[in-house]
Design a protein around this motif. Sequence first.
Motif, PDB file in Angstrom:
ATOM      1  N   THR A 195       0.867  -1.303   0.130  1.00 17.79           N
ATOM      2  CA  THR A 195      -0.002  -0.184  -0.044  1.00 17.79           C
ATOM      3  C   THR A 195       0.777   1.225  -0.103  1.00 17.79           C
ATOM      4  O   THR A 195       1.799   1.371   0.804  1.00 17.79           O
ATOM      5  N   LEU A 196       0.440   2.355  -0.812  1.00 14.20           N
ATOM      6  CA  LEU A 196       1.223   3.576  -0.816  1.00 14.20           C
ATOM      7  C   LEU A 196       0.191   4.369  -0.067  1.00 14.20           C
ATOM      8  O   LEU A 196      -0.992   4.531  -0.465  1.00 14.20           O
ATOM      9  N   ASN A 197       0.431   4.862   1.058  1.00 13.17           N
ATOM     10  CA  ASN A 197      -0.250   5.851   1.930  1.00 13.17           C
ATOM     11  C   ASN A 197       0.043   7.367   1.604  1.00 13.17           C
ATOM     12  O   ASN A 197       1.180   7.637   1.617  1.00 13.17           O
ATOM     13  N   SER A 198      -0.988   7.923   1.406  1.00 16.30           N
ATOM     14  CA  SER A 198      -0.904   9.579   1.134  1.00 16.30           C
ATOM     15  C   SER A 198      -1.761  10.370   1.812  1.00 16.30           C
ATOM     16  O   SER A 198      -2.957   9.776   2.181  1.00 16.30           O
ATOM     17  N   THR A 199      -1.436  11.737   2.177  1.00 15.65           N
ATOM     18  CA  THR A 199      -2.517  12.373   2.806  1.00 15.65           C
ATOM     19  C   THR A 199      -2.848  13.656   1.760  1.00 15.65           C
ATOM     20  O   THR A 199      -2.031  13.865   0.870  1.00 15.65           O
ATOM     21  N   VAL A 200      -4.003  14.091   1.965  1.00 19.10           N
ATOM     22  CA  VAL A 200      -4.463  15.323   1.056  1.00 19.10           C
ATOM     23  C   VAL A 200      -4.970  16.190   2.120  1.00 19.10           C
ATOM     24  O   VAL A 200      -5.800  16.139   3.026  1.00 19.10           O
ATOM     25  N   VAL A 201      -4.913  17.522   1.862  1.00 22.22           N
ATOM     26  CA  VAL A 201      -5.243  18.532   2.650  1.00 22.22           C
ATOM     27  C   VAL A 201      -6.708  19.105   2.032  1.00 22.22           C
ATOM     28  O   VAL A 201      -6.696  19.595   0.683  1.00 22.22           O
ATOM     29  N   PHE A 226     -14.652   4.119  -0.148  1.00 18.56           N
ATOM     30  CA  PHE A 226     -14.501   5.578  -0.027  1.00 18.56           C
ATOM     31  C   PHE A 226     -15.367   5.915   1.239  1.00 18.56           C
ATOM     32  O   PHE A 226     -16.273   5.443   1.423  1.00 18.56           O
ATOM     33  N   LYS A 227     -14.726   7.030   1.932  1.00 21.75           N
ATOM     34  CA  LYS A 227     -15.752   7.864   2.932  1.00 21.75           C
ATOM     35  C   LYS A 227     -15.794   9.028   2.568  1.00 21.75           C
ATOM     36  O   LYS A 227     -14.651   9.849   2.385  1.00 21.75           O
ATOM     37  N   PRO A 228     -16.867   9.676   2.136  1.00 23.53           N
ATOM     38  CA  PRO A 228     -17.331  10.893   1.480  1.00 23.53           C
ATOM     39  C   PRO A 228     -16.512  11.995   2.251  1.00 23.53           C
ATOM     40  O   PRO A 228     -16.613  12.267   3.467  1.00 23.53           O
ATOM     41  N   GLY A 229     -15.581  12.818   1.627  1.00 24.39           N
ATOM     42  CA  GLY A 229     -14.971  13.533   2.092  1.00 24.39           C
ATOM     43  C   GLY A 229     -13.704  13.393   2.928  1.00 24.39           C
ATOM     44  O   GLY A 229     -12.729  14.505   3.268  1.00 24.39           O
ATOM     45  N   THR A 230     -13.380  12.224   3.224  1.00 23.64           N
ATOM     46  CA  THR A 230     -12.391  11.890   4.309  1.00 23.64           C
ATOM     47  C   THR A 230     -11.324  10.783   3.873  1.00 23.64           C
ATOM     48  O   THR A 230     -10.358  10.852   4.277  1.00 23.64           O
ATOM     49  N   ARG A 245      -4.044   4.556  -1.022  1.00 17.05           N
ATOM     50  CA  ARG A 245      -4.853   5.160   0.031  1.00 17.05           C
ATOM     51  C   ARG A 245      -4.438   6.630   0.231  1.00 17.05           C
ATOM     52  O   ARG A 245      -3.478   7.033   0.577  1.00 17.05           O
ATOM     53  N   TYR A 246      -5.700   7.379   0.004  1.00 20.59           N
ATOM     54  CA  TYR A 246      -5.579   8.792   0.306  1.00 20.59           C
ATOM     55  C   TYR A 246      -6.574   9.303   1.441  1.00 20.59           C
ATOM     56  O   TYR A 246      -7.791   8.750   1.456  1.00 20.59           O
ATOM     57  N   VAL A 247      -5.859   9.765   2.741  1.00 21.59           N
ATOM     58  CA  VAL A 247      -6.584  10.227   3.759  1.00 21.59           C
ATOM     59  C   VAL A 247      -6.531  11.770   3.809  1.00 21.59           C
ATOM     60  O   VAL A 247      -5.327  12.285   3.709  1.00 21.59           O
ATOM     61  N   TYR A 248      -7.811  12.299   4.124  1.00 19.60           N
ATOM     62  CA  TYR A 248      -7.889  13.846   4.143  1.00 19.60           C
ATOM     63  C   TYR A 248      -7.793  14.304   5.539  1.00 19.60           C
ATOM     64  O   TYR A 248      -8.320  13.797   6.349  1.00 19.60           O
ATOM     65  N   PHE A 249      -6.997  15.606   5.400  1.00 16.92           N
ATOM     66  CA  PHE A 249      -6.898  16.274   6.718  1.00 16.92           C
ATOM     67  C   PHE A 249      -7.365  17.805   6.600  1.00 16.92           C
ATOM     68  O   PHE A 249      -7.277  18.303   5.122  1.00 16.92           O
ATOM     69  N   LEU A 250      -7.593  18.326   7.455  1.00 14.04           N
ATOM     70  CA  LEU A 250      -8.290  19.861   7.350  1.00 14.04           C
ATOM     71  C   LEU A 250      -7.098  20.759   7.096  1.00 14.04           C
ATOM     72  O   LEU A 250      -7.311  21.865   6.669  1.00 14.04           O
ATOM     73  N   ASP A 251      -5.690  20.562   7.428  1.00 17.62           N
ATOM     74  CA  ASP A 251      -4.942  21.323   7.428  1.00 17.62           C
ATOM     75  C   ASP A 251      -3.485  20.850   7.195  1.00 17.62           C
ATOM     76  O   ASP A 251      -3.528  19.766   7.362  1.00 17.62           O
ATOM     77  N   SER A 308     -10.022  24.046   1.381  1.00 17.05           N
ATOM     78  CA  SER A 308      -9.678  24.221   0.105  1.00 17.05           C
ATOM     79  C   SER A 308     -10.974  23.884  -0.895  1.00 17.05           C
ATOM     80  O   SER A 308     -10.951  24.458  -2.153  1.00 17.05           O
ATOM     81  N   SER A 309     -12.011  23.360  -0.327  1.00 13.43           N
ATOM     82  CA  SER A 309     -13.113  23.517  -1.384  1.00 13.43           C
ATOM     83  C   SER A 309     -13.693  24.840  -1.568  1.00 13.43           C
ATOM     84  O   SER A 309     -13.912  25.091  -2.898  1.00 13.43           O
TER      85      SER A 309
END
Length: 620
Positions: free
Chosen positions: A55-61, A231-235, A263-269, A481-482
Amino acid sequence: MPLKLLAASAALAISIHAASADEWRTTSSLIGESKYGENFQRYDYVNPDAPKGGTLNSTVVGTFDSFNSYIVQGSPAAGFVPYGGGLLYETLMEQAIDEGSVSHPLIADAYKYPADYSSATYRLDPRAKWHDGKPITVDDVIWSFNVLKANSPMYNRYFANVTEAVAVGEREVEFRFDQKGNRELPKIIGDLAILPKHWWEGTDAKGNKRDITKPTLEIPLGSAAYKIKSFKPGTEIVWERVPDYWGAKLPVKIGRENFDTKRYVYFLDDSAAWLAFTKGGLEDINAENSGRGWKTRYDFPAVKAGDVIKKEFKATSRATYQGFMMNTRRAQFQDRHVRQALAYLYDFDAVNRMSFGLNTRLTSYFMGSEDLASSGLPQGKELEILNQYKDKLPPELFTQQFAIPAFDNPQAERKILKMAVDLFAEAGWAIKGGKMVNSKTGQPFAFEILDFRQGAEATLNPYVDMLRKIGIAATLRFVDSSQYVNRVNNFDYDMITQVLPQSDSPGNEQRDFWSSKAADTPGSRNFAGIKDPVVDALVDRVIFSTDRDDLSAAARALDRVLLWNYYSVPQFTRPDVWLAYWNKFGIPDKQPTYLGPDIDSWWIDTDKEKALAAKYKGLN
């Protein structure tokens, strides 16, 4: 190839292409011949025996609310892109990773065009299929062209001269152009993302008809090496490798796309995302953009233990332009003297000191391409082009070398502030009561810098402070970001920081950056709102250039006109990509130096991964 040899090799390539016009080609190139010739087997830097798995793990703001990235509405999830295929769809051809202006077969196995560049015909690979097993057809290609040109701002400008796509055989599609001589257009048709007509024209599980013009969170059907697993919407969004992917043995795929899961996990900042990287498990690779950060913040335990690696990768083609874009749709930015003053007030030297001197000041929109970037005074063919518009251009363009004054000595600041005040005065502004105000109306000069990067204050605040020294009420506004994407798409801002990726062979994409039509089209990349007939004419001059020498002269002319009109505040660039990564990867001995590292050529080293997992609880 050294840039000084490009013109000669391009001229040779043109003569070769003209001699073999309308013959099938498996590799396309705009600058000389590909180093692989017509017998491309695989990229020379990959490990063809790279293991698959892991698995390649990544984060997205930020967040996401759509799996449709080709429209202005919505915030697309990670893996979806506004131009190209992203993780889900394939394009007709793939732009080469390791050399400029070259494309190799993907959905199409070959293409051809006539000597006058009036059309291009693409032949589909009979093996190409969707994830449901159905073949990718000529109808899919024609439908994709029609809907993307109608709904995607980028494709609309990129393919402005393409009038129609027509089936001319069971596997062949001809794209017809409304003008001849657009040398780039036959090649870039290969960038067309192909979407499944039968899926988009079908109905969802509830019986509702799907609509390509609207956002959706229904998982779409694709054709590429990955598909959405969950997926989990938005996260969070998780992509899985397709085990029976039809293109796995294509030359562009050998030794690449090795991760079973992305896998992409979203963070607020940014701060939360950075913390996730330092702890491991949620982000495996961190691309560092701050010189100060690169020098100072990699001192956490995993780095000291050698479990996180810092490495600089060369990216010789980084002709990327970054700057503060002034929205000339706003009244306060419509005077060139005002824009010039605002450009002067950016203290690059102070920002660069904060970055340990690792940045290079931008002096061109085509920085890094020595035959495309303007310099000195215009001469030769470039001067001939500019002379056609002499009465519509700033006189200084012909008599002075373009330069923005530097804050490079103790006296420089006072001098530059005086220059800026004088420029404002020419535009009808004056300092009264410590504020820059309109001499006639008394209205203060004020604007907002919009951003979403919470860590950006360090580089933005010095500019705001300098502006305030002459009474300009500049403020920073941070949004999620949105909201940022929505406001930028609709040009609802005063000033933003933006990056414009350039190439060694500029062409049709310049319409999306600078044209009058793009200025009025939501979602375009004409962030400055430029509506100038001279710029429009020069963009067309670039697009319809006759050879490399002609292209170079036209690009330099366009560059010079953009610079002297001060549509943006040039910032900085650097010729390297900075990556820090958890030591769980196998990496080919060399990486491409044209665009920088190709992460898709990496793979998971299971022994390293197990060792990390044992040492750091929860680390994948």
